[in-house]
Scaffold this active site. Structure first.
Site, PDB file in Angstrom:
ATOM      1  N   LYS A 236      45.903 -49.221 -52.093  1.00  9.97           N
ATOM      2  CA  LYS A 236      45.265 -49.119 -50.865  1.00  9.97           C
ATOM      3  C   LYS A 236      43.665 -49.329 -51.027  1.00  9.97           C
ATOM      4  O   LYS A 236      42.907 -48.686 -51.518  1.00  9.97           O
ATOM      5  CB  LYS A 236      45.446 -47.819 -50.235  1.00  9.97           C
ATOM      6  CG  LYS A 236      45.310 -47.666 -48.872  1.00  9.97           C
ATOM      7  CD  LYS A 236      43.989 -48.183 -48.011  1.00  9.97           C
ATOM      8  CE  LYS A 236      42.895 -47.178 -48.132  1.00  9.97           C
ATOM      9  NZ  LYS A 236      41.702 -47.795 -47.428  1.00  9.97           N
TER      10      LYS A 236
ATOM     11  N   GLY B  18      35.892 -43.635 -55.772  1.00 11.99           N
ATOM     12  CA  GLY B  18      35.338 -43.558 -54.401  1.00 11.99           C
ATOM     13  C   GLY B  18      34.279 -42.577 -54.519  1.00 11.99           C
ATOM     14  O   GLY B  18      33.684 -41.984 -55.695  1.00 11.99           O
ATOM     15  N   SER B  19      34.118 -42.029 -53.608  1.00 13.66           N
ATOM     16  CA  SER B  19      33.062 -41.089 -53.084  1.00 13.66           C
ATOM     17  C   SER B  19      33.413 -39.576 -53.930  1.00 13.66           C
ATOM     18  O   SER B  19      34.693 -39.249 -53.707  1.00 13.66           O
ATOM     19  CB  SER B  19      32.485 -40.587 -52.107  1.00 13.66           C
ATOM     20  OG  SER B  19      33.680 -40.473 -51.117  1.00 13.66           O
ATOM     21  N   THR B  20      32.650 -38.681 -54.238  1.00 13.51           N
ATOM     22  CA  THR B  20      33.003 -37.508 -54.471  1.00 13.51           C
ATOM     23  C   THR B  20      33.983 -36.731 -53.444  1.00 13.51           C
ATOM     24  O   THR B  20      34.918 -35.899 -53.494  1.00 13.51           O
ATOM     25  CB  THR B  20      31.736 -36.421 -55.084  1.00 13.51           C
ATOM     26  OG1 THR B  20      31.391 -37.316 -56.254  1.00 13.51           O
ATOM     27  CG2 THR B  20      32.063 -34.981 -55.347  1.00 13.51           C
TER      28      THR B  20
ATOM     29  N   THR C 117      35.697 -37.709 -50.919  1.00 13.63           N
ATOM     30  CA  THR C 117      36.997 -38.154 -50.571  1.00 13.63           C
ATOM     31  C   THR C 117      37.867 -37.654 -51.948  1.00 13.63           C
ATOM     32  O   THR C 117      39.042 -37.243 -51.770  1.00 13.63           O
ATOM     33  CB  THR C 117      37.203 -39.924 -50.807  1.00 13.63           C
ATOM     34  OG1 THR C 117      36.181 -40.235 -49.463  1.00 13.63           O
ATOM     35  CG2 THR C 117      38.734 -40.222 -50.366  1.00 13.63           C
ATOM     36  N   GLY C 118      37.248 -37.674 -53.040  1.00  9.43           N
ATOM     37  CA  GLY C 118      37.884 -37.225 -54.290  1.00  9.43           C
ATOM     38  C   GLY C 118      38.313 -35.599 -54.131  1.00  9.43           C
ATOM     39  O   GLY C 118      39.512 -35.429 -54.603  1.00  9.43           O
TER      40      GLY C 118
ATOM     41  N   GLU D  81      37.501 -41.005 -60.467  1.00  7.98           N
ATOM     42  CA  GLU D  81      36.355 -41.666 -60.804  1.00  7.98           C
ATOM     43  C   GLU D  81      35.350 -41.734 -59.537  1.00  7.98           C
ATOM     44  O   GLU D  81      35.681 -42.489 -58.617  1.00  7.98           O
ATOM     45  CB  GLU D  81      36.564 -43.191 -61.168  1.00  7.98           C
ATOM     46  CG  GLU D  81      37.381 -43.318 -62.423  1.00  7.98           C
ATOM     47  CD  GLU D  81      36.791 -43.118 -63.684  1.00  7.98           C
ATOM     48  OE1 GLU D  81      35.391 -42.393 -63.804  1.00  7.98           O
ATOM     49  OE2 GLU D  81      37.395 -43.145 -64.716  1.00  7.98           O
TER      50      GLU D  81
ATOM     51  N   CYS E  45      28.720 -47.512 -59.268  1.00  4.72           N
ATOM     52  CA  CYS E  45      29.108 -46.526 -59.832  1.00  4.72           C
ATOM     53  C   CYS E  45      27.994 -46.002 -61.132  1.00  4.72           C
ATOM     54  O   CYS E  45      27.291 -45.298 -60.848  1.00  4.72           O
ATOM     55  CB  CYS E  45      30.175 -45.916 -59.838  1.00  4.72           C
ATOM     56  SG  CYS E  45      31.235 -47.048 -60.992  1.00  4.72           S
TER      57      CYS E  45
ATOM     58  N   GLU F  72      22.439 -40.192 -54.743  1.00  2.00           N
ATOM     59  CA  GLU F  72      22.965 -41.256 -55.007  1.00  2.00           C
ATOM     60  C   GLU F  72      22.610 -42.484 -54.029  1.00  2.00           C
ATOM     61  O   GLU F  72      22.908 -42.605 -52.973  1.00  2.00           O
ATOM     62  CB  GLU F  72      24.330 -41.393 -55.283  1.00  2.00           C
ATOM     63  CG  GLU F  72      25.047 -42.838 -55.906  1.00  2.00           C
ATOM     64  CD  GLU F  72      26.358 -42.933 -55.991  1.00  2.00           C
ATOM     65  OE1 GLU F  72      26.987 -42.353 -54.790  1.00  2.00           O
ATOM     66  OE2 GLU F  72      26.968 -43.417 -56.671  1.00  2.00           O
TER      67      GLU F  72
END
Ligand code: NAD
Length: 471
Positions: free
Chosen positions: A172, A223-225, A227-228, A245, A279, A377
């Site tokens: 996706k 992706g972002s923390t 969403t992780g 990651e 990243c 970031e």
């Protein structure tokens, strides 16, 4: 008659939905193409198809899968210019510099590297009474969700090792760069069997349908923390294995004995690769007082020689931000730094009324370590340069954030650099370079930058399940 995938028009015609959502070039605002939008029902269909063919794919020999990965790399190379053009238009990154052509080239390199890796069983115990071996079996169906900054390369990082180990994959891509990933997969699927690798474009909701799917065995997420964290919560229900990651805020530390003129180019590109939307790019630089002015001046010189502009123009090596949201984050952080009294060495003053999301290359000096431009970031073409008087202080600052993806140490005494490197809290620390990923060398984060490793044999282990056989 098959379509010619080696031209931009041919490539686009195979994936475009004429009634789909428009993707605009972030450099010009022009329409690049229209993407079909997948649904949660498409995820169900793709996962079911991937499940159906998985055992057949896994039952092929490792050599056969490697041969197909090598053929996939050949196909990518044959369509390289068309892929790079599409990537440049959709993502915004220039063709030249460490950007679009570089990214497409890396896709082929990672495919070939994974084709060459072989994960042999490990002998754990071998004595008179016991023999035990650790084997690695495929996990099953891998669900991979990716970001918009390196859309093609990061997809390959996720699916190449997965396929090599005998898994099938449903991807996706980011809603900002769906055409690039669909085009890459269209090229690669010219050589792979049907349903081994599928892409379902769509929103975060479609991503969530994939990562929470009952029949996904392993999730590869970049992706972002935030969403992780959401993915990890939903994986509690399915017990899908995870590789996360996530975001970073990489520090670079220059030591007293570094040579500013010699390191300036690599320092600059360690921070500004892909216009800072990387990243593991350097996002804060710590420089000793004794070298501070020299490093600042040398970086300004490199910035002046690095043109920013529309990606398809060959001279440019820096491009726009990929989207308005990211542009606004960068603009706000730089404005806050200016308001705090920090000194802008170059940039920091974006042109009004421009067609694209261009933010000028910006170097900020005399900035406090707790300024938001340092602590958050920024993910754009900006580097804050922080002065330190005591190395212990710089190491403390480098380690004090809750993320830890990459970091770097710069100096002329390798042993001293290694000692400082060992004290940094990060998944990777580079010496006299930054962000130099390599398909043979494992890469991953610590702290809130995530967990799990990609690349090399460790990468293969993370898309496998261990199976101990003993007698
Ligand atoms: P993001 O988290 O907003 O989106 C990433 C992907 O997740 C997109 O495809 C999105 O549609 C999908 N998604 C959103 N919500 C979801 C949900 N609830 N469940 C499943 N999928 C969902 O990140 P982004 O803005 O695309 O990427 C930028 C971030 O990624 C930065 O923080 C950057 O540091 C990080 N990043 C990390 C690495 C790495 O290797 N560590 C590499 C590139 C980018």
């Amino acid at each position: 008659m098959s379509t010619d995938l080696t031209t931009f028009a041919g490539l686009l015609s195979t994936i475009e939905d004429p009634n789909g959502r428009e993707l605009l070039d972030p450099a010009t605002g022009e329409v690049v193409g229209r993407t079909r939008e997948g649904s949660t029902a498409d995820i169900d269909t793709a996962v079911a198809a991937a499940r159906k063919v998985q055992s057949d794919w896994a039952s092929r020999s490792s050599e056969e899968r490697s041969e197909l990965l090598n053929k996939a790399a050949d196909a990518v190379e044959a369509s390289a210019e068309a892929l790079a053009e599409l990537l440049s238009r959709e993502q915004g990154k220039p063709l030249n510099g460490p950007n679009a052509r570089f990214e497409v080239g890396a896709c082929a390199v990672w495919l070939r590297a994974n084709a060459a890796f072989e994960l042999e069983p490990e002998v754990l115990v071998d004595d008179e009474e016991t023999h035990a071996e650790l084997h690695y079996a495929p996990v099953g169906v891998v669900g991979a969700v990716g970001p918009w900054n390196w859309p093609m390369m990061i997809s390959v990082w996720q699916f190449a090792p997965s396929l090599k180990m005998g898994n099938t994959v449903v991807l996706k891509p980011s809603e900002y760069t769906p055409l690039s990933v669909q085009a890459l997969v269209a090229v690669i699927n010219e050589v792979l069997p049907a349903d081994v690798l599928t892409v379902v474009p769509g929103s975060g909701e479609v991503g969530a349908a994939l990562t929470s799917h009952e029949d996904i065995d392993k999730i590869m997420f970049t992706g972002s923390t935030k969403t992780g964290q959401a993915i990890m919560r939903s994986a509690a229900d399915t017990l899908a294995r995870l590789t996360l990651e996530l975001g970073g805020n990489d520090a670079g530390i220059v030591l007293e004995n570094a040579d500013p003129a010699a390191i300036a180019g690599d320092l600059f590109w360690g921070a500004f690769i892909n216009t800072g939307q990387t990243c593991a790019a350097m996002k804060r630089l710590y420089v000793p007082e004794s070298l501070y002015d020299q490093v600042c001046e040398a970086l300004v010189e490199v910035a002046k020689q690095s043109p920013m502009g529309v990606g398809l123009e060959e001279e440019n090596v820096l491009g726009p931000l990929q989207n308005k949201q990211q542009y606004d984050i960068v603009a706000k952080l730089v404005q806050a730094a200016k308001d705090s009294g920090a000194r802008v060495l170059t940039g920091g003053d974006p042109a009004a009324d421009q067609p694209g999301y261009f933010y000028p290359t910006t170097l900020v000096a005399d900035i406090d370590n707790d300024n938001p431009l340092v602590a958050e970031e920024q993910f754009g073409p900006v580097l804050p340069i922080i002065k330190y008087t005591d190395l212990e202080q710089a190491i403390g600052w480098a380690n004090e954030l809750e993320v830890g993806l990459g970091s770097s140490v710069w100096g002329s005494d390798l042993e001293e650099c290694k000692k400082v490197a060992a004290r940094l809290q990060a998944g990777s620390t580079w010496i006299n370079k930054h962000g130099a990923v390599d398909p043979r060398i494992p890469f991953g984060g610590v702290k809130k930058s995530g967990f799990g490793l990609e690349f090399g044999l460790e990468g293969l282990k993370h898309v496998s399940v261990p199976h101990v056989i003993s007698w």
